[in-house]
Design an enzyme around this catalytic site. Structure first.
Site, PDB file in Angstrom:
ATOM      1  N   ASP A  28      -4.819 -45.334 -24.005  1.00 42.44           N
ATOM      2  CA  ASP A  28      -4.946 -43.951 -23.010  1.00 42.44           C
ATOM      3  C   ASP A  28      -4.273 -42.799 -23.340  1.00 42.44           C
ATOM      4  OD1 ASP A  28      -6.341 -42.626 -21.103  1.00 42.44           O
ATOM      5  OD2 ASP A  28      -5.828 -43.942 -19.506  1.00 42.44           O
ATOM      6  N   ASP A  82     -14.207 -40.912 -16.941  1.00 38.66           N
ATOM      7  CA  ASP A  82     -13.908 -41.573 -16.015  1.00 38.66           C
ATOM      8  C   ASP A  82     -15.135 -41.414 -14.653  1.00 38.66           C
ATOM      9  OD1 ASP A  82     -11.558 -42.553 -16.736  1.00 38.66           O
ATOM     10  OD2 ASP A  82     -10.298 -40.742 -15.987  1.00 38.66           O
TER      11      ASP A  82
HETATM   12  C1  DGJ Z   1      -7.310 -42.731 -17.067  1.00 37.56           C
HETATM   13  C2  DGJ Z   1      -8.449 -43.652 -17.643  1.00 37.56           C
HETATM   14  O1  DGJ Z   1      -9.424 -42.633 -17.958  1.00 37.56           O
HETATM   15  C3  DGJ Z   1      -8.834 -44.635 -16.630  1.00 37.56           C
HETATM   16  O2  DGJ Z   1      -9.729 -45.376 -17.191  1.00 37.56           O
HETATM   17  C4  DGJ Z   1      -7.641 -45.338 -16.368  1.00 37.56           C
HETATM   18  O3  DGJ Z   1      -7.121 -46.160 -17.475  1.00 37.56           O
HETATM   19  C5  DGJ Z   1      -6.424 -44.550 -16.025  1.00 37.56           C
HETATM   20  N1  DGJ Z   1      -5.983 -43.424 -17.032  1.00 37.56           N
HETATM   21  C6  DGJ Z   1      -5.254 -45.326 -15.647  1.00 37.56           C
HETATM   22  O4  DGJ Z   1      -4.097 -44.563 -15.498  1.00 37.56           O
END
Ligand code: DGJ
Length: 689
Positions: free
Chosen positions: A442, A510
């Site tokens: 991430d 997201d």
């Molecule tokens: C952002 C990501 O896009 C999510 O899927 C998740 O992993 C969160 N971060 C976790 O902090």
């Protein structure tokens, strides 16, 4: 001199000419031509304001002399001269690669232009390599990967995206009649707004019309410049963003620009399918490129930071029952990570949450028949972390400025070899100790206070950082060949062909609302392979739309199906449904992930969605309605694509079975009635022997 250099793919030809002044000129990019000597147009100063260079289509434009257009390369020599004169030096050509070398013979600066072709594709890979052959530094102020000139003097519509967090890949087209348009990121990652891609056409549709396209393989701050000059020539440049970028090329050093992959198609569907196949065959990390990806469960939306062995195992049991093949524990497992305020950088297991270590969970997941995967955010650190306390100078910073934080995080200076090594070591240790088969990498904030005191020229950090990310990913994959990597940056902030050269898949957004997701997925599918697009079924319902589980599954089954819902809240009936859809997905997965995609209808133009995925012996049609279903217009006819005309196909619509030829289904069409809002139909169209 007047020489032609031909680059042939299966169906296209690209021709470069060298004129008698040694200027390397673009002559042609279009349908395949054979044995044809192309004339190099004469150019001259038409008047005191329009020089010969205004009339030249140059192959890699240098800033200097009488050149005032966007340039591909700009440099500053050590004596202060900023005039770059690149002339043809040499060329070498093999079956699959042409290399043209340009030279500024006063300053011993060379640029190699590479053009690579493939027997199985019309895509051409291009990149530039800059070489300092002198004894002095050369400051590179701009370095694009490729310059592309289009043939017609009439305006083109240029397509890119105008997205945001939670709304990535929103396609937008505009006709460029005058001036320049720039699509870019200045954030250090690709970001959520524009794409490092170029699509231009003059009235093309999904099925017809010439489309020129290109995608840059780079996940850092990028720039796509498109300009239409006064003569009507449209040209594009793709490369590393020159905003705040420069690179000091020391004596004897070389610098390679990221690759651009470009092609010509008849219609957008052909473009997407060609690029998808090309990425699978030539860009994606080899181990999983040609294989369908597993059905994944990710616990983030169910548990957020509140992870522990018992809770995760409870979810894992349910995920396994559904048929998931990979269980991923997301954020929260390490350091003092109880919220987004602390812990990043401390990549060791939180002993309060996992008093018996991580293997209790991993073994449990493995016993359930699933692989185990883990989340990292390797490029980050937080003030409240052991790492920051030990190395406060490991972040990008200026001594005179306070660092801005976003989500309470700071960006690690990956251009320091010891930081890159630390990041690798942390992940390596976890992989060595545990049976971890997948990592979600991430990256949740853009760069700021971009000082790097370790670098003589800190403006190099934009490129160096991205290359360090790729290098760590490659080292991990080399040491652990079974490892699957997913790139994520607050959703789809690092979803591009650069990332996909090192990561097997990406997280596209997201926003997991199934209807929003169809728009996002459509944008992603333009130039990137569908199989790489992780698509979760979740409980997300911020839009308060009455979307059924069936609808959610139908949306996510059009990518790499994943589950992100809180399975503890699933009723027995939900579990039954989910199980059924996952089993169905496993049957059609090779077609969805590795087949061809035809975007038959979309919400903005037609009021409903219809996507057809075609494999060798079967096609799968997803039809999804939105809130609007107008009275008396329920009857729809979908002309299918990509079928075998002579073959017979059987399929069932609303309980009735039909058998028709491919020819009929493509020209007569498949009829169906769409009455209900938020309805989803999945129709399998199987070849009959
Ligand atoms: C952002 C990501 O896009 C999510 O899927 C998740 O992993 C969160 N971060 C976790 O902090």
């Amino acid at each position: 001199m007047n020489k032609n250099y031909f680059i042939n793919t299966k169906n296209t030809t690209y021709v470069i000419g060298v004129d008698d002044k040694g200027i390397v000129r673009h002559l042609y990019w279009g349908r395949r031509i054979e044995d044809e000597m192309l004339e190099i147009p004469d150019i001259w100063d038409t008047n005191s304001n329009h020089s010969d260079m205004d009339n030249a289509m140059t192959e890699y434009t240098a800033f200097g002399g009488k050149m005032y257009r966007n340039c591909a390369v700009k440099c500053r020599y050590s004596d202060g001269c900023r005039d770059c004169v690149l002339k043809f030096k040499s060329a070498s050509q093999s079956d699959n690669e042409l290399i043209i070398t340009l030279e500024d013979n006063v300053y011993l600066f060379e640029v190699e232009l590479h053009y690579i072709t493939y027997p199985d594709s019309d895509v051409i890979t291009r990149f530039a390599r800059l070489k300092n052959k002198s004894d002095n530094d050369i400051l590179i102020e701009k370095m694009m990967s490729a310059e592309i000139s289009l043939p017609s003097e009439m305006p083109y519509e240029v397509i890119n995206t105008n997205g945001s967090w939670g709304g990535e890949f929103q396609l937008e087209g505009e006709t460029l009649k005058a001036g320049s348009v720039v699509f870019e990121s200045r954030k250090g990652t690709t970001g959520h707004t524009n794409q490092p891609t170029f699509i231009a056409h003059q009235g093309a549709s999904e099925d017809f019309g010439t489309v020129y396209y290109a995608a840059l393989g780079y996940s850092g701050s990028f720039k796509v410049e498109v300009q239409r000059d006064f003569k009507g020539i449209t040209r594009a440049m793709l490369g590393v963003n020159d905003f705040d970028f420069s690179y000091t090329l020391k004596a004897g050093q070389e610098l390679e620009a990221p690759c651009v992959y470009m092609g010509i198609s008849n219609g957008f569907a052909e473009m997407s399918n060609e690029m998808s196949r090309f990425a699978i065959n030539h860009i994606l990390p080899r181990a999983y490129a040609q294989k369908p990806l597993p059905v994944l469960y990710n616990s983030w939306e169910a548990t957020a930071f509140d992870v522990n062995t018992k809770g995760q195992l409870e979810l894992a049991k349910k995920a396994a029952e559904l048929g998931c093949e990979l269980f991923v524990m997301d954020d929260g497992w390490f350091g003092k990570r109880n919220s987004d305020r602390a812990g990043l950088g401390d990549w060791f297991v939180n002993e309060e949450k996992f008093p018996n270590g991580l293997d209790e969970l991993i073994d449990g997941v493995n016993t359930l028949g699933m692989d185990f995967g883990l989340w990292f955010e390797p490029e980050m650190v937080q003030r409240d972390s052991d790492l920051f306390r030990a190395h406060p100078d490991w972040i990008y910073h200026y001594p005179t400025r306070e660092n801005n934080e976003l989500r309470n995080q700071l960006v690690l200076n990956l251009t320091k070899p010891e930081v890159e090594q630390y990041v690798f070591d942390c992940m390596d240790k976890m992989l060595e100790k545990h049976n971890i088969r997948y990592i979600k990498w991430d990256m949740n904030r853009p760069f700021s206070e971009v000082g790097a005191e370790n670098l003589e020229n800190a403006q190099e950090l934009w490129l160096r950082h991205t290359n360090a990310v790729y290098a760590i990913a490659d080292r991990l994959k080399k040491k652990y060949p079974y490892l699957q990597l997913e790139a994520c940056a607050s959703g789809g902030g690092r979803a591009d062909l650069g990332a996909l050269g090192h990561f097997d898949m990406v997280w596209t957004s997201d926003n997991t609302d199934p209807l929003d997701r169809l728009i996002i997925q459509q944008g992603f599918s333009m130039l990137y392979p569908i199989k790489c697009m992780r698509a979760w079924v979740t409980d997300w319902n911020d839009n308060r739309r009455p979307v059924s589980l069936d609808f959610r599954f139908a949306s996510s089954m059009q990518g790499s199906l994943s589950i992100g819902a809180n399975l503890n809240e699933y009723s027995e009936q939900d579990m039954g449904k989910a199980k059924k859809y996952i089993a169905l997905y496993k049957e059609i997965r090779p077609i969805v992930q590795l087949g061809r995609l035809y975007r038959l209808r979309n919400e903005s133009a037609h009021g409903y969605w219809a996507n057809e995925y075609v494999g060798d012996n079967e096609a799968v049609l997803f039809v999804m309605t939105t809130a609007h279903t107008l009275d008396n217009r329920h009857h729809k006819v979908l002309n299918l694509r990509g079928l075998d005309e002579k073959a017979k196909y059987s399929y069932t619509v609303d309980g009735r079975e039909f058998v028709h030829s491919g020819a009929y289904l493509m020209s007569g069409g498949l009829s169906l009635e769409l009455y209900n809002p938020f309805d989803a139909k999945i129709i399998r169209i199987k070849k009959v022997d």
